[in-house]
Write an enzyme that holds these catalytic residues in place. Structure first.
Site, PDB file in Angstrom:
ATOM      1  N   GLU A  88       0.870  -1.135   0.149  1.00 29.64           N
ATOM      2  CA  GLU A  88       0.157   0.253  -0.172  1.00 29.64           C
ATOM      3  C   GLU A  88       0.998   1.166   0.019  1.00 29.64           C
ATOM      4  O   GLU A  88       1.770   1.238   0.905  1.00 29.64           O
ATOM      5  CB  GLU A  88      -0.873  -0.130   1.276  1.00 29.64           C
ATOM      6  CG  GLU A  88      -1.813   1.337   1.280  1.00 29.64           C
ATOM      7  CD  GLU A  88      -2.586   1.433   2.601  1.00 29.64           C
ATOM      8  OE1 GLU A  88      -2.182   0.963   3.479  1.00 29.64           O
ATOM      9  OE2 GLU A  88      -3.486   2.439   2.492  1.00 29.64           O
ATOM     10  N   ARG A 145       5.528 -12.378   9.640  1.00 31.45           N
ATOM     11  CA  ARG A 145       6.322 -11.227   9.639  1.00 31.45           C
ATOM     12  C   ARG A 145       7.618 -11.149  10.092  1.00 31.45           C
ATOM     13  O   ARG A 145       7.865 -11.679  11.285  1.00 31.45           O
ATOM     14  CB  ARG A 145       5.424 -10.114   9.705  1.00 31.45           C
ATOM     15  CG  ARG A 145       5.034  -9.752  11.112  1.00 31.45           C
ATOM     16  CD  ARG A 145       4.416  -8.426  11.273  1.00 31.45           C
ATOM     17  NE  ARG A 145       4.320  -7.535  10.330  1.00 31.45           N
ATOM     18  CZ  ARG A 145       3.450  -7.086   9.813  1.00 31.45           C
ATOM     19  NH1 ARG A 145       1.921  -7.171  10.555  1.00 31.45           N
ATOM     20  NH2 ARG A 145       3.281  -5.900   9.007  1.00 31.45           N
ATOM     21  N   LYS A 183       4.544   0.396   9.704  1.00 35.52           N
ATOM     22  CA  LYS A 183       4.534   1.514   9.238  1.00 35.52           C
ATOM     23  C   LYS A 183       3.890   2.956  10.075  1.00 35.52           C
ATOM     24  O   LYS A 183       4.363   3.930   9.858  1.00 35.52           O
ATOM     25  CB  LYS A 183       3.830   1.465   7.731  1.00 35.52           C
ATOM     26  CG  LYS A 183       4.536   1.068   6.860  1.00 35.52           C
ATOM     27  CD  LYS A 183       4.002   1.164   5.454  1.00 35.52           C
ATOM     28  CE  LYS A 183       3.311  -0.061   4.844  1.00 35.52           C
ATOM     29  NZ  LYS A 183       2.607   0.448   3.450  1.00 35.52           N
TER      30      LYS A 183
END
Length: 577
Positions: A37, A264, A274
């Site tokens: 994104e 992750r 983020k």
RNA sequence: UGGGAUGUCGUCUAAAGGCAGGACACGAGAUUUUGGAUCUCGUUAUGGUGGUUCGAAUCCACCCAUCCCAGCCA
């Protein structure tokens, strides 16, 4: 030589793909995708995913990895991020060729799919507010309540949805929801919102749309449109897989990709979300997304990391489903390993201490030839000037040296790298402060080049620069951003910023480097002998005002000994009290 | 406490019923004109309890721990 030699060890995802290939599941195709994104910069966790997706594609004949921007939320996304993401992926060494896509390119088709869903009686326009939807969703242990709008006719739904698109309704007044099961134990299946009204300009589609599809709807369909075979994502989407499959089962699609989840990456002494990285940027705890302390790709690049070292790191950490925190030491090992081979050695004195060599002629200058890499003569050599006044590292002299300190001390002889043996004969101090101002030494002309003809040994070898010939430089010593291995793991919910390392950056403004560094270019990497790997800062360094960033220190066994001694002295102190 | 997942050296990760292996970290030594690099050697692990089996990290049962989910974020 063979592909097998270079491909990473098999992991559970590669095993699944190998099995699919064997059974002919996707007609021998392997198509993956990396779907960022564009709402922030890429970090090393993304690098793991990039290496996985692009790596898998490259390991199979005809394998392809798409780069697809998941740009369905115009309120958070920016072109700046799109550009930085492309740059970072390329820099890491991966190519998407013609396969660059945007979810926003599918908005029209996605809209058609939504219509299809409504016509099938599987989606409805809901007039509940966000708050009401939240309240009727139920909880982890209680089922939700069905929306009063759930039984609207297909005709009315179609009409309302079309008018949503036309902009007849305000933001938040209506949404399109999938009609699934408000009592599902999986919250994602309780009539999830699939379209919301957002009268915001989109970085790519501008004002064309005022309704935007949600991730859960967009993702499976985008994957299917592109013919993705294996849709690899992180663990938190595991609960979304039933929904991913639900859309593909309900709709007429040409293919049904398989979603596979892996853990992750977490790295010790840093944060990897983020949201948190954005917070550090916006609140000025760091200078930007590319601050060399950030675990972002751009930060690591500016810090001096190489793409190869990051790729090797990603290969080494493996791929699995278990939550884990990888030791920062492994990342540091990866860059040392790479730079040890590639980085030319130079001499730089970070904290200069002047040394006057009393018996060396005042106006004499001579040059010593030194290999750019002691283990690789192919990297060539250079000449470094030597004169009566030199600088050595402040830390390389101690008036009262402890045991095992091999460096310079009063009346002790050491070697100046590639030059001469010198012996300290005098220490000049500031009378008031006691600070050591300069050292006087004598040199042994017979040891030219650093070898004693009488075979006498010397314990220490120091790096140095000739005072009049050396260049001034600014050196930025970077260290770990946090003092705690897991800054976000606090049970009491303490703010991760409480563990920021106050010493993560030390700026040295009076360093001196050897004159061969005069032509150093941005991002050039060097080993400063005995100290670490450094690179020329890509933003702030100027030809007449060099700025170096410390990428990583050399492994330092003396530092360990020192630390051990300090601990010992604390113990002996405690024994006394 | 509903659902979904995961537990193997200090840290990551292998071992698809048959010798618990590798990397990092750590320690010891050799070597060294970088206390670097290199080389050699070494310590340390299957969450727990039962069961199945000649044999279990692996299969079964129960327990325990950790992570994720109640955005009109992705």
């Amino acid at each position: 030589m063979t592909e097998r030699d270079t491909s990473p060890p098999p992991d559970f995802i590669r095993a699944i793909i190998a099995q699919d290939l064997k059974t002919g599941k996707n007609a021998g195709r392997v198509v993956t995708r990396f779907p960022p994104e564009p709402n922030g910069y890429l970090h090393i966790g993304h690098a793991k995913s990039i290496c996985l997706n692009f790596g898998i594609a490259s390991e199979h004949k005809g394998g392809i990895c798409h780069l697809r921007f998941d740009d369905t939320n115009p309120t958070k996304e920016e072109i700046e991020y799109i550009d930085s993401i492309k740059k970072d992926i390329k820099w890491l060494g991966f190519e998407w060729g013609d396969h660059l896509y945007y979810a926003s390119d599918y908005f029209e088709r996605l809209y058609e799919y939504a219509l299809q869903l409504i016509k099938a009686g599987s989606a409805y326009v809901c007039d509940l507010s966000a708050e009401e939807i939240r309240q009727t969703r139920g909880t982890l242990t209680e089922p939700g309540k069905e929306s009063p709008y759930r039984q609207r006719s297909i005709k009315e739904n179609l009409d309302l949805f079309e008018r949503m698109r036309k902009g007849e309704f305000e933001d938040g007044s209506r949404v399109l929801r999938a009609k699934i099961d408000m009592a599902s134990p999986n919250l994602n299946m309780r009539d999830p919102v699939i379209y919301r009204i957002l009268k915001a300009a989109h970085p790519r589609t501008g004002d064309k749309w005022c309704i935007y599809p949600m991730y859960d709807f967009t993702h499976p369909l985008s994957d299917s449109i592109e013919g993705i075979t294996h849709s690899i994502c992180t663990l938190e989407f595991e609960d979304h897989r039933p929904l991913y499959d639900w859309f593909l089962d309900k709709l007429k699609v040409k293919s049904h990709p398989q979603q596979i989840e892996f853990a992750r990456l977490n790295l010790s002494y840093t944060v990897m979300s983020k949201r948190k990285l954005l917070e550090l940027v916006e609140q000025r705890y760091v200078t930007g997304w590319d601050d060399p302390r950030m675990p972002t790709i751009s930060g690591l690049r500016r810090r001096g990391y190489t793409p190869e070292s990051i790729r090797n790191f990603c290969e080494r950490i493996g791929v699995a489903k278990r939550d884990s925190i990888v030791d920062m030491a492994l990342l540091e090992h990866s860059i040392r390993e790479d730079l040890n081979e590639k980085a030319p050695r130079v001499m730089a004195v970070l904290r200069p201490l002047k040394v006057i060599i009393d018996n060396y002629p005042k106006d004499k200058t001579e040059e010593f030839e030194i290999l750019n890499h002691p283990n690789n003569p192919a990297m060539g050599s250079r000449n470094i000037p030597f004169s009566r006044e030199i600088y050595i590292e402040q830390g390389d002299f101690l008036e009262d040296p402890p045991k095992r300190f091999f460096r310079l001390a009063p009346n002790r002889e050491v070697r100046l790298r590639a030059a001469y043996f010198i012996t300290c004969v005098d220490v000049v101090k500031d009378e008031k402060t006691g600070e050591i101002k300069e050292l006087h030494c004598t040199y042994d002309p017979a040891t030219r080049g650093g070898d004693a003809p009488d075979r006498r040994k010397v314990k220490g070898t120091l790096h140095w620069v000739s005072a009049p010939h050396s260049l001034p430089a600014e050196v930025r010593l970077y260290d770990r951003l946090f003092t705690k291995a897991n800054p976000t793991g606090e049970k009491n919910g303490a703010d991760f910023k409480a563990y920021l390392n106050p010493n993560s950056l030390e700026i040295l403004t009076s360093s001196r480097v050897e004159p061969s560094l005069a032509g150093a270019k941005p991002e050039d990497r060097y080993q400063f002998e005995r100290q670490g790997y450094f690179c020329v800062d890509s933003i702030d360094s100027k030809p007449d005002a060099l700025v170096f960033n410390r990428t990583v220190t050399l492994r330092d066994s003396w530092a360990k000994i020192e630390k051990g001694m300090r601990r010992l002295s604390i113990f002996s102190f405690m024994d006394k009290v």
